[in-house]
Enzyme design. Structure first.
Site, PDB file in Angstrom:
ATOM      1  N   ASP A  75      23.591  11.323 -43.239  1.00  0.00           N
ATOM      2  CA  ASP A  75      22.935  10.037 -43.657  1.00  0.00           C
ATOM      3  C   ASP A  75      21.751  10.293 -44.156  1.00  0.00           C
ATOM      4  O   ASP A  75      21.489  10.251 -45.668  1.00  0.00           O
ATOM      5  CB  ASP A  75      23.208   9.025 -42.373  1.00  0.00           C
ATOM      6  CG  ASP A  75      22.401   7.764 -42.659  1.00  0.00           C
ATOM      7  OD1 ASP A  75      22.150   7.527 -43.781  1.00  0.00           O
ATOM      8  OD2 ASP A  75      22.036   6.987 -41.697  1.00  0.00           O
ATOM      9  N   LYS A 101      25.384   4.188 -48.150  1.00  0.00           N
ATOM     10  CA  LYS A 101      24.722   2.897 -48.096  1.00  0.00           C
ATOM     11  C   LYS A 101      24.160   2.667 -49.244  1.00  0.00           C
ATOM     12  O   LYS A 101      23.237   3.166 -49.614  1.00  0.00           O
ATOM     13  CB  LYS A 101      23.590   3.067 -46.866  1.00  0.00           C
ATOM     14  CG  LYS A 101      23.935   3.375 -45.478  1.00  0.00           C
ATOM     15  CD  LYS A 101      22.560   3.734 -44.819  1.00  0.00           C
ATOM     16  CE  LYS A 101      22.761   4.010 -43.411  1.00  0.00           C
ATOM     17  NZ  LYS A 101      21.826   4.651 -42.720  1.00  0.00           N
ATOM     18  N   GLN A 111      21.012   7.349 -31.420  1.00  0.00           N
ATOM     19  CA  GLN A 111      21.207   5.933 -31.735  1.00  0.00           C
ATOM     20  C   GLN A 111      22.204   5.167 -31.557  1.00  0.00           C
ATOM     21  O   GLN A 111      22.115   3.921 -31.312  1.00  0.00           O
ATOM     22  CB  GLN A 111      20.393   5.994 -33.182  1.00  0.00           C
ATOM     23  CG  GLN A 111      20.224   4.752 -34.048  1.00  0.00           C
ATOM     24  CD  GLN A 111      19.873   4.742 -35.475  1.00  0.00           C
ATOM     25  OE1 GLN A 111      18.651   5.087 -35.635  1.00  0.00           O
ATOM     26  NE2 GLN A 111      20.500   4.828 -36.473  1.00  0.00           N
ATOM     27  N   GLU A 167      22.237  -3.814 -33.620  1.00  0.00           N
ATOM     28  CA  GLU A 167      23.506  -3.939 -34.137  1.00  0.00           C
ATOM     29  C   GLU A 167      24.545  -4.359 -33.294  1.00  0.00           C
ATOM     30  O   GLU A 167      25.848  -3.891 -33.502  1.00  0.00           O
ATOM     31  CB  GLU A 167      23.986  -2.119 -34.840  1.00  0.00           C
ATOM     32  CG  GLU A 167      22.938  -1.802 -35.890  1.00  0.00           C
ATOM     33  CD  GLU A 167      23.516  -0.575 -36.504  1.00  0.00           C
ATOM     34  OE1 GLU A 167      24.404   0.133 -35.869  1.00  0.00           O
ATOM     35  OE2 GLU A 167      22.934  -0.372 -37.407  1.00  0.00           O
ATOM     36  N   GLU A 219      26.890  12.385 -36.864  1.00  0.00           N
ATOM     37  CA  GLU A 219      26.010  12.097 -38.070  1.00  0.00           C
ATOM     38  C   GLU A 219      24.596  12.480 -37.550  1.00  0.00           C
ATOM     39  O   GLU A 219      23.810  12.172 -36.534  1.00  0.00           O
ATOM     40  CB  GLU A 219      26.007  10.538 -38.012  1.00  0.00           C
ATOM     41  CG  GLU A 219      25.419  10.045 -39.416  1.00  0.00           C
ATOM     42  CD  GLU A 219      25.364   8.250 -39.526  1.00  0.00           C
ATOM     43  OE1 GLU A 219      26.711   7.964 -39.031  1.00  0.00           O
ATOM     44  OE2 GLU A 219      24.514   7.853 -39.794  1.00  0.00           O
ATOM     45  N   ASP A 272      25.794   8.713 -34.002  1.00  0.00           N
ATOM     46  CA  ASP A 272      24.569   8.818 -35.005  1.00  0.00           C
ATOM     47  C   ASP A 272      23.334   9.345 -34.050  1.00  0.00           C
ATOM     48  O   ASP A 272      22.955   8.629 -33.431  1.00  0.00           O
ATOM     49  CB  ASP A 272      24.564   7.688 -35.888  1.00  0.00           C
ATOM     50  CG  ASP A 272      23.330   7.650 -36.804  1.00  0.00           C
ATOM     51  OD1 ASP A 272      23.092   8.862 -36.976  1.00  0.00           O
ATOM     52  OD2 ASP A 272      23.342   6.818 -37.263  1.00  0.00           O
ATOM     53  N   ARG A 279      23.668  -1.776 -42.744  1.00  0.00           N
ATOM     54  CA  ARG A 279      22.246  -1.348 -42.157  1.00  0.00           C
ATOM     55  C   ARG A 279      21.978  -2.166 -40.737  1.00  0.00           C
ATOM     56  O   ARG A 279      22.804  -2.916 -40.337  1.00  0.00           O
ATOM     57  CB  ARG A 279      21.136  -1.636 -43.216  1.00  0.00           C
ATOM     58  CG  ARG A 279      21.414  -1.137 -44.675  1.00  0.00           C
ATOM     59  CD  ARG A 279      21.293   0.170 -44.754  1.00  0.00           C
ATOM     60  NE  ARG A 279      20.296   1.026 -44.039  1.00  0.00           N
ATOM     61  CZ  ARG A 279      19.608   1.870 -44.666  1.00  0.00           C
ATOM     62  NH1 ARG A 279      19.418   2.153 -45.898  1.00  0.00           N
ATOM     63  NH2 ARG A 279      18.572   2.540 -43.850  1.00  0.00           N
ATOM     64  N   SER A 280      21.053  -1.643 -40.288  1.00  0.00           N
ATOM     65  CA  SER A 280      20.792  -2.151 -38.894  1.00  0.00           C
ATOM     66  C   SER A 280      20.318  -3.681 -39.076  1.00  0.00           C
ATOM     67  O   SER A 280      20.349  -4.513 -38.287  1.00  0.00           O
ATOM     68  CB  SER A 280      19.843  -1.487 -38.245  1.00  0.00           C
ATOM     69  OG  SER A 280      18.613  -0.882 -38.969  1.00  0.00           O
TER      70      SER A 280
HETATM   71  C1  2PG Z   1      22.071   4.367 -39.636  1.00  0.00           C
HETATM   72  C2  2PG Z   1      21.714   3.005 -39.987  1.00  0.00           C
HETATM   73  C3  2PG Z   1      23.086   1.953 -39.679  1.00  0.00           C
HETATM   74  P1  2PG Z   1      19.535   1.778 -40.336  1.00  0.00           P
HETATM   75  O1  2PG Z   1      21.045   5.137 -39.332  1.00  0.00           O
HETATM   76  O2  2PG Z   1      23.321   4.912 -39.784  1.00  0.00           O
HETATM   77  O3  2PG Z   1      23.638   2.199 -38.425  1.00  0.00           O
HETATM   78  O4  2PG Z   1      20.342   2.498 -39.267  1.00  0.00           O
HETATM   79  O5  2PG Z   1      19.829   0.859 -41.157  1.00  0.00           O
HETATM   80  O6  2PG Z   1      18.537   1.417 -39.384  1.00  0.00           O
HETATM   81  O7  2PG Z   1      19.118   3.282 -41.234  1.00  0.00           O
HETATM   82 MG    MG Z   2      22.656   7.059 -39.434  1.00  0.00          MG
END
Ligand code: 2PG
Ligand code: MG
Length: 389
Positions: free
Chosen positions: A290, A315, A152, A195, A264, A221, A344-345
């Site tokens: 995460d 987060k 990702q 992002e 990650e 990640d 977050r995305s």
């Molecule tokens: C992640 C996040 C942020 P999302 O996986 O770390 O980059 O993505 O906010 O879509 O969970």
């Molecule tokens: Mg992540």
């Protein structure tokens, strides 16, 4: 001390043009608003963002508006009073926005910055987090008709002295990476993803090859829960399936060959064992949880007991409660787990993440390097840094 006279909420659009929530409170210190981001590659163990949906929550909060008037809020831990009232009724995104608005009010009333409500127990030495800058993207964050990396995010993590220098370094590097992509990726169109990271049709190895030219510590990640199905990691670029052991071997090779500093979610969000095996093998890299942890103290405790990770993504809207964020950070610090505060995305122009990261003494700060709403958060960190000079 803060007395909340009323609370209201409305829906706004995040950077992906999806609905999210903004909460406004009216207090004896004035009116304060805050909004919540939302994720796309969300972990199974994240708290529900809304009781039902954002529109519904606007109505629910209206009903609750008068319930807060009796409560007096004087310090960070008094957020408990808010949580006691709305617990189970509004969901994590709304709670995060509400608590953020309360902290803003409290800071204003005490003539402080938000981070000053927190830092004494967490960041007395006033150290700043190192930036984790998303530079190239794939996976769920990149819409494309061509191929894309299955991983990702490909991050650059420079290690200069100040946030400003690291930010400048990341911006410069992102331009250089663009030039490489123009040469190596015949499908490259200069487009960016959710992002604001470059979209590419290269695969992860090809991206790492390019990154290796820069000599900046790099990270990834994998967000692997997103492509783990029926005990297999399903890759598209190139198309192949890896079972749990093959995935483990593949990740080990990548760490070795590319000297990865930060990894990650390399394995599924249930798989503490593989994470533990990886950490044992590569104790000097950051093995970051995460989706695995979802900013949840219980899951972090399990990961610590199993020696599964040495770093954790924080987060705030994954759990909603800033008191849970505090518990998570406390537990992480006591056990030598590095903390990575993360955007977050789907984001809004809210910048409280920077205050929370600095206040809680985050080791890293993960955000995009471009795009107003992402840059704003980094700029807020730089503002704090320069005010303290
Ligand atoms: C992640 C996040 C942020 P999302 O996986 O770390 O980059 O993505 O906010 O879509 O969970
Ligand atoms: Mg992540």
């Amino acid at each position: 001390m803060i007395v909340i006279k009323s609370v209201s909420a409305k829906t706004i659009l995040d950077s992906r043009k999806e609905k999210t929530i903004s909460v406004t409170i009216d207090t004896n210190a004035g009116k304060f608003s805050a909004s919540s981001p939302s994720g796309k590659s969300t972990g199974k163990y994240e708290a529900k963002p809304y009781k039902k949906n954002a529109d519904e929550v606007v109505k629910i909060l209206k009903k609750f508006s008068d319930y807060f008037t009796e409560e007096i809020i004087d310090k960070f831990d008094d957020l408990k009073r808010i949580e006691d009232i709305v617990d189970g009724h509004i969901g994590a995104n709304t709670l995060f926005a509400l608590e953020s608005a309360v902290l803003k009010a409290l800071a204003k009333e005490q003539n402080k910055e938000v981070w000053e409500l927190i830092y004494e127990n967490f960041n007395k030495e006033k150290k700043f987090p190192r930036l984790v800058g998303n530079c190239v993207g794939g996976g769920k964050h990149s819409e494309t008709k061509t191929k894309k990396p299955d991983f990702q995010e490909f991050e650059l993590i420079p290690d200069k002295k100040t946030v400003r220098e690291n930010y400048e370094e990341n911006k410069k590097a992102k331009k250089i990476i663009k030039e490489f992509l123009e040469k190596k990726d015949k499908n490259f169109s200069g487009e960016k993803n959710d992002e604001n990271a470059w979209i590419t049709s290269l695969n992860e190895k090809e991206v790492f090859d390019i990154f290796s030219e820069l000599e900046i510590p790099m990270g990834v990640d994998v967000a692997s829960s997103g492509f783990y199905k029926r005990k297999k990691y399903i890759y598209d670029n190139p198309m192949l399936k890896r079972d749990i052991e093959e995935q483990f071997g593949y990740i080990c090779n990548l760490i070795k060959n590319y000297n990865l500093f930060y990894i990650e979610d390399p394995f599924d969000e249930e798989d503490f064992e593989s994470h533990a095996k990886l950490l044992e093998k590569f104790p000097r890299s950051l093995i970051v949880g995460d989706d695995l942890i979802a900013t949840n103290a219980k899951r972090l405790k399990k990961a610590i007991d199993m020696k599964a990770i040495n770093a954790i993504i924080v987060k705030p809207n994954q759990c909603g409660s800033l008191l849970e964020v505090k518990r998570v950070v406390e537990l992480a610090k006591v056990n030598g787990i590095k903390t990575v505060f993360s955007h977050r995305s789907g984001e809004t122009d809210e910048t409280i993440l920077a205050d929370l990261a600095f206040g809680f003494g985050a080791d890293f700060f993960k955000s995009g390097t471009e795009g107003d709403i992402r840059v704003k958060k980094i700029e807020r960190l730089i503002e704090i840094e320069e005010e303290l000079k």
